[in-house]
Design a protein around this motif. Structure first.
Motif, PDB file in Angstrom:
ATOM      1  N   TYR A  26      -8.015   2.025  -0.172  1.00  0.00           N
ATOM      2  CA  TYR A  26      -8.914   2.018  -1.592  1.00  0.00           C
ATOM      3  C   TYR A  26     -10.141   2.734  -1.675  1.00  0.00           C
ATOM      4  O   TYR A  26     -10.543   3.018  -0.484  1.00  0.00           O
ATOM      5  N   GLU A  67      -0.768  -3.931   3.585  1.00  0.00           N
ATOM      6  CA  GLU A  67      -0.293  -3.519   2.348  1.00  0.00           C
ATOM      7  C   GLU A  67       0.060  -2.066   2.256  1.00  0.00           C
ATOM      8  O   GLU A  67       0.284  -1.458   1.022  1.00  0.00           O
ATOM      9  N   THR A  99      -1.964   0.245   2.121  1.00  0.00           N
ATOM     10  CA  THR A  99      -2.878   0.824   0.758  1.00  0.00           C
ATOM     11  C   THR A  99      -4.140   1.252   1.385  1.00  0.00           C
ATOM     12  O   THR A  99      -4.783   0.470   2.240  1.00  0.00           O
ATOM     13  N   SER A 144      -6.422   3.374  -5.719  1.00  0.00           N
ATOM     14  CA  SER A 144      -5.648   2.839  -4.927  1.00  0.00           C
ATOM     15  C   SER A 144      -4.628   4.218  -3.967  1.00  0.00           C
ATOM     16  O   SER A 144      -4.349   4.795  -5.221  1.00  0.00           O
ATOM     17  N   CYS A 145      -4.473   4.067  -3.193  1.00  0.00           N
ATOM     18  CA  CYS A 145      -3.389   4.898  -2.526  1.00  0.00           C
ATOM     19  C   CYS A 145      -2.491   4.409  -1.763  1.00  0.00           C
ATOM     20  O   CYS A 145      -2.764   3.687  -0.706  1.00  0.00           O
ATOM     21  N   ALA A 146      -1.155   4.161  -2.369  1.00  0.00           N
ATOM     22  CA  ALA A 146      -0.203   3.333  -2.005  1.00  0.00           C
ATOM     23  C   ALA A 146       0.930   4.214  -1.003  1.00  0.00           C
ATOM     24  O   ALA A 146       1.114   5.524  -1.515  1.00  0.00           O
TER      25      ALA A 146
END
Length: 120
Positions: A78, A74, A76, A20-22
């Motif tokens: 993925y 979000e 985010t 994940s990259c938030a």
């Protein structure tokens, strides 16, 4: 834009992981997000990218095994990694940029990276 990767770990060959990259910031949806990886002693390698319009591109070494997706509400992105191989072992970074580029230097913001180790 601040980026934080997560989801790395130690797995066996053939296993799957989802990274994940938030991102922080209200303008996240405007950026292209790329995933890159760097193995010890090697140059940073392009893995996948998705732009603001959901156009997607993969590096040759991961085509058919990795899937990138983004969830703008979000903030985010993925990276689903299937059929992992020992040669996928690397630190994986996400990066944000304004273009549609496979070149790391074209990206403006970077996360700190997450380590993926694939044992044989």
């Amino acid at each position: 834009v601040q980026l934080v990767e997560s989801g790395g770990g130690l797995v066996q060959a053939g296993d799957s992981l989802r990274l994940s990259c938030a991102a922080s910031g209200r303008t996240f949806s405007r950026y292209a997000i790329g995933w890159f990886r760097q193995a010890p002693g090697k140059e940073r390698e392009f893995v996948a990218l998705v732009n603001y319009n959901n156009n997607i591109y993969y590096g040759d070494s991961v085509k058919g095994r990795f899937t990138i997706s983004r969830d703008n509400p979000e903030n985010t992105v993925y990276l689903q990694m299937n059929s992992l191989k020992p040669e996928d072992t690397a630190v994986y970074y996400c990066a944000a940029g304004t273009g549609f580029s496979l070149v790391a230097t074209q990206y403006l913001y970077w996360g700190q990276g997450t380590l993926v180790t694939v044992s044989s």
